[in-house]
Design a protein around this motif. Structure first.
Motif, PDB file in Angstrom:
ATOM      1  N   LYS A 125      29.704  29.703  27.214  1.00 24.03           N
ATOM      2  CA  LYS A 125      28.282  29.543  27.504  1.00 24.03           C
ATOM      3  C   LYS A 125      27.461  29.814  26.253  1.00 24.03           C
ATOM      4  CE  LYS A 125      26.688  30.975  31.616  1.00 24.03           C
ATOM      5  NZ  LYS A 125      26.413  31.935  32.701  1.00 24.03           N
ATOM      6  N   GLY A 126      28.075  30.430  25.282  1.00 25.49           N
ATOM      7  CA  GLY A 126      27.399  30.766  24.036  1.00 25.49           C
ATOM      8  C   GLY A 126      27.950  32.064  23.481  1.00 25.49           C
ATOM      9  N   PRO A 127      27.459  32.442  22.309  1.00 28.79           N
ATOM     10  CA  PRO A 127      27.950  33.676  21.694  1.00 28.79           C
ATOM     11  C   PRO A 127      27.385  34.911  22.378  1.00 28.79           C
ATOM     12  CG  PRO A 127      26.152  32.798  20.409  1.00 28.79           C
ATOM     13  CD  PRO A 127      26.441  31.785  21.499  1.00 28.79           C
ATOM     14  N   ASN A 128      28.039  36.025  22.152  1.00 30.60           N
ATOM     15  CA  ASN A 128      27.510  37.329  22.546  1.00 30.60           C
ATOM     16  C   ASN A 128      27.021  38.014  21.281  1.00 30.60           C
ATOM     17  OD1 ASN A 128      28.008  37.330  25.372  1.00 30.60           O
ATOM     18  ND2 ASN A 128      30.171  37.640  24.948  1.00 30.60           N
ATOM     19  N   ILE A 129      25.760  38.409  21.315  1.00 26.08           N
ATOM     20  CA  ILE A 129      25.086  38.989  20.158  1.00 26.08           C
ATOM     21  C   ILE A 129      24.641  40.398  20.501  1.00 26.08           C
ATOM     22  CG2 ILE A 129      23.060  38.811  18.658  1.00 26.08           C
ATOM     23  CD1 ILE A 129      23.116  35.749  19.272  1.00 26.08           C
ATOM     24  N   LEU A 130      24.878  41.343  19.589  1.00 27.32           N
ATOM     25  CA  LEU A 130      24.343  42.690  19.742  1.00 27.32           C
ATOM     26  C   LEU A 130      23.207  42.868  18.748  1.00 27.32           C
ATOM     27  CD1 LEU A 130      24.365  45.613  20.827  1.00 27.32           C
ATOM     28  CD2 LEU A 130      26.068  46.142  19.058  1.00 27.32           C
ATOM     29  N   ILE A 131      22.068  43.328  19.252  1.00 30.78           N
ATOM     30  CA  ILE A 131      20.951  43.719  18.398  1.00 30.78           C
ATOM     31  C   ILE A 131      20.785  45.214  18.584  1.00 30.78           C
ATOM     32  CG2 ILE A 131      18.502  43.471  17.909  1.00 30.78           C
ATOM     33  CD1 ILE A 131      18.723  40.603  18.895  1.00 30.78           C
ATOM     34  N   THR A 132      20.976  45.952  17.480  1.00 28.82           N
ATOM     35  CA  THR A 132      20.952  47.400  17.542  1.00 28.82           C
ATOM     36  C   THR A 132      20.067  47.955  16.443  1.00 28.82           C
ATOM     37  OG1 THR A 132      22.363  49.374  17.765  1.00 28.82           O
ATOM     38  CG2 THR A 132      23.050  47.715  16.142  1.00 28.82           C
ATOM     39  N   GLY A 133      19.778  49.223  16.522  1.00 26.31           N
ATOM     40  CA  GLY A 133      18.941  49.907  15.545  1.00 26.31           C
ATOM     41  C   GLY A 133      18.198  51.047  16.214  1.00 26.31           C
ATOM     42  N   THR A 134      17.582  51.854  15.410  1.00 30.59           N
ATOM     43  CA  THR A 134      16.819  53.005  15.883  1.00 30.59           C
ATOM     44  C   THR A 134      15.704  52.536  16.826  1.00 30.59           C
ATOM     45  OG1 THR A 134      17.240  54.014  13.729  1.00 30.59           O
ATOM     46  CG2 THR A 134      15.521  55.019  15.062  1.00 30.59           C
ATOM     47  N   PRO A 135      15.358  53.323  17.853  1.00 30.18           N
ATOM     48  CA  PRO A 135      14.204  52.966  18.672  1.00 30.18           C
ATOM     49  C   PRO A 135      12.981  52.717  17.789  1.00 30.18           C
ATOM     50  CG  PRO A 135      15.386  54.764  19.705  1.00 30.18           C
ATOM     51  CD  PRO A 135      16.019  54.552  18.345  1.00 30.18           C
ATOM     52  N   GLY A 136      12.237  51.651  18.105  1.00 31.47           N
ATOM     53  CA  GLY A 136      11.018  51.341  17.379  1.00 31.47           C
ATOM     54  C   GLY A 136      11.162  50.326  16.259  1.00 31.47           C
ATOM     55  N   VAL A 137      12.381  49.816  16.026  1.00 29.75           N
ATOM     56  CA  VAL A 137      12.563  48.864  14.926  1.00 29.75           C
ATOM     57  C   VAL A 137      12.282  47.418  15.326  1.00 29.75           C
ATOM     58  CG1 VAL A 137      14.189  50.321  13.643  1.00 29.75           C
ATOM     59  CG2 VAL A 137      15.066  48.615  15.274  1.00 29.75           C
ATOM     60  N   GLY A 138      12.109  47.155  16.615  1.00 25.04           N
ATOM     61  CA  GLY A 138      11.784  45.799  17.056  1.00 25.04           C
ATOM     62  C   GLY A 138      12.915  45.070  17.756  1.00 25.04           C
ATOM     63  N   LYS A 139      13.907  45.798  18.256  1.00 20.97           N
ATOM     64  CA  LYS A 139      15.057  45.166  18.919  1.00 20.97           C
ATOM     65  C   LYS A 139      14.644  44.329  20.130  1.00 20.97           C
ATOM     66  CE  LYS A 139      17.036  49.040  19.828  1.00 20.97           C
ATOM     67  NZ  LYS A 139      15.989  49.907  19.261  1.00 20.97           N
ATOM     68  N   SER A 140      13.873  44.918  21.007  1.00 21.79           N
ATOM     69  CA  SER A 140      13.514  44.216  22.248  1.00 21.79           C
ATOM     70  C   SER A 140      12.607  43.023  21.980  1.00 21.79           C
ATOM     71  CB  SER A 140      12.849  45.182  23.234  1.00 21.79           C
ATOM     72  OG  SER A 140      13.778  46.178  23.618  1.00 21.79           O
ATOM     73  N   THR A 141      11.687  43.164  21.048  1.00 20.77           N
ATOM     74  CA  THR A 141      10.817  42.043  20.695  1.00 20.77           C
ATOM     75  C   THR A 141      11.652  40.875  20.181  1.00 20.77           C
ATOM     76  OG1 THR A 141       9.006  43.551  20.163  1.00 20.77           O
ATOM     77  CG2 THR A 141       8.897  41.326  19.211  1.00 20.77           C
ATOM     78  N   LEU A 142      12.561  41.163  19.259  1.00 22.56           N
ATOM     79  CA  LEU A 142      13.408  40.110  18.699  1.00 22.56           C
ATOM     80  C   LEU A 142      14.334  39.529  19.765  1.00 22.56           C
ATOM     81  CD1 LEU A 142      14.439  38.439  16.330  1.00 22.56           C
ATOM     82  CD2 LEU A 142      15.951  40.361  15.734  1.00 22.56           C
TER      83      LEU A 142
ATOM     84  N   GLU B 148      14.174  33.467  24.619  1.00 23.51           N
ATOM     85  CA  GLU B 148      13.249  32.384  24.941  1.00 23.51           C
ATOM     86  C   GLU B 148      13.551  31.111  24.156  1.00 23.51           C
ATOM     87  OE1 GLU B 148       9.413  34.135  24.188  1.00 23.51           O
ATOM     88  OE2 GLU B 148       9.543  35.427  25.964  1.00 23.51           O
ATOM     89  N   HIS B 149      13.967  31.253  22.910  1.00 21.71           N
ATOM     90  CA  HIS B 149      14.211  30.092  22.048  1.00 21.71           C
ATOM     91  C   HIS B 149      15.637  29.549  22.126  1.00 21.71           C
ATOM     92  CE1 HIS B 149      10.466  31.539  20.196  1.00 21.71           C
ATOM     93  NE2 HIS B 149      10.300  30.281  19.837  1.00 21.71           N
ATOM     94  N   SER B 150      16.580  30.357  22.597  1.00 23.04           N
ATOM     95  CA  SER B 150      17.986  29.938  22.564  1.00 23.04           C
ATOM     96  C   SER B 150      18.586  29.653  23.937  1.00 23.04           C
ATOM     97  CB  SER B 150      18.836  31.019  21.893  1.00 23.04           C
ATOM     98  OG  SER B 150      18.913  32.183  22.728  1.00 23.04           O
ATOM     99  N   GLY B 151      17.958  30.180  24.977  1.00 27.30           N
ATOM    100  CA  GLY B 151      18.528  30.042  26.315  1.00 27.30           C
ATOM    101  C   GLY B 151      19.609  31.068  26.622  1.00 27.30           C
ATOM    102  N   LEU B 152      19.929  31.945  25.671  1.00 27.69           N
ATOM    103  CA  LEU B 152      20.896  33.017  25.934  1.00 27.69           C
ATOM    104  C   LEU B 152      20.229  34.080  26.791  1.00 27.69           C
ATOM    105  CD1 LEU B 152      22.513  33.461  22.388  1.00 27.69           C
ATOM    106  CD2 LEU B 152      23.278  32.009  24.271  1.00 27.69           C
ATOM    107  N   GLU B 153      21.023  34.801  27.573  1.00 27.44           N
ATOM    108  CA  GLU B 153      20.482  35.835  28.447  1.00 27.44           C
ATOM    109  C   GLU B 153      20.270  37.126  27.672  1.00 27.44           C
ATOM    110  OE1 GLU B 153      21.373  38.297  32.563  1.00 27.44           O
ATOM    111  OE2 GLU B 153      22.730  36.687  31.980  1.00 27.44           O
ATOM    112  N   TRP B 154      19.072  37.683  27.791  1.00 27.39           N
ATOM    113  CA  TRP B 154      18.740  38.958  27.148  1.00 27.39           C
ATOM    114  C   TRP B 154      19.031  40.084  28.119  1.00 27.39           C
ATOM    115  CZ3 TRP B 154      13.119  40.984  27.194  1.00 27.39           C
ATOM    116  CH2 TRP B 154      13.050  42.242  26.616  1.00 27.39           C
ATOM    117  N   ILE B 155      19.833  41.040  27.686  1.00 26.82           N
ATOM    118  CA  ILE B 155      20.134  42.219  28.491  1.00 26.82           C
ATOM    119  C   ILE B 155      19.721  43.456  27.697  1.00 26.82           C
ATOM    120  CG2 ILE B 155      21.911  43.571  29.653  1.00 26.82           C
ATOM    121  CD1 ILE B 155      23.520  40.901  29.865  1.00 26.82           C
ATOM    122  N   ASN B 156      18.675  44.111  28.165  1.00 24.34           N
ATOM    123  CA  ASN B 156      18.225  45.363  27.583  1.00 24.34           C
ATOM    124  C   ASN B 156      18.999  46.472  28.291  1.00 24.34           C
ATOM    125  OD1 ASN B 156      16.685  47.878  27.479  1.00 24.34           O
ATOM    126  ND2 ASN B 156      15.119  46.685  26.443  1.00 24.34           N
TER     127      ASN B 156
END
Length: 178
Positions: free
Chosen positions: A8-25, A31-39
């Motif tokens: 269905k697509g790749p699995n991507i991890l976005i990590t970093g300290t709280p406040g660096v912009g993970k959830s925004t990115l 929205e742009h890729s159609g991949l599912e975002w899981i917070n």
């Protein structure tokens, strides 16, 4: 080694300290890729995947086993963007690529203070960023070639990161016949 899945697509991890912009990115990527975002923080809250409370840091303690059990089938299907500040408890096989967002510590301090962080919680998170704890954790947890450090200080950084990851997703899909 990439996870075995139905492509269905790749699995991507976005990590970093709280406040660096993970959830925004992660939200913009979804929205742009159609991949599912899981917070993972939201997943834990919605399902009460906690194992106590850390009074000193004023936050719940994540029940990592419950989170992993919940994510296992989704990861096997592929097509996910996982957003969380920690990464060492996720199996290496979960992700095709890992992005560690980094932010200038003065900016991070201001962002976290604006969120109401204070005391030890604020100090620990800024120190974590200064010492590159989450970058090092990612490099120790995953193959070096899949871990990428991205600056996340300005709107332009965020836009560049979005475009860079979208280009990577396009290339991954082409290479994997999706």
């Amino acid at each position: 080694m990439s996870p075995v899945r139905t492509m269905k697509g790749p699995n991507i991890l976005i990590t970093g300290t709280p406040g660096v912009g993970k959830s925004t990115l992660a939200q913009q990527l979804s929205e742009h890729s159609g991949l599912e975002w899981i917070n993972v923080g939201d997943l834990a809250k919605d399902n009460n995947y906690f194992d106590g409370y850390d009074d000193e840091r004023d936050c719940p303690v994540l029940d990592e086993d419950k989170v992993l059990d919940e994510l296992e089938d989704k990861i096997a299907e592929g097509g996910n963007i996982i957003d969380y500040h920690g990464c060492d408890f996720f199996p290496e096989r979960f992700f095709d690529i890992v992005f560690v967002l980094r932010t200038n510590n003065t900016l991070l301090y201001d962002r976290l203070a604006a969120r109401g962080y204070q005391g030890k919680k604020l100090e620990d998170n800024v120190e974590c960023e200064i010492m590159a704890v989450l970058r090092d954790e990612a490099k120790e947890s995953y193959e070096e070639q899949i871990v990428h450090e991205l600056e996340s200080n300005t709107f332009e950084d965020m836009e560049n990161n979005l475009q860079r990851i979208l280009a990577w997703i396009t290339a991954w899909k082409r290479e994997n016949g999706c």
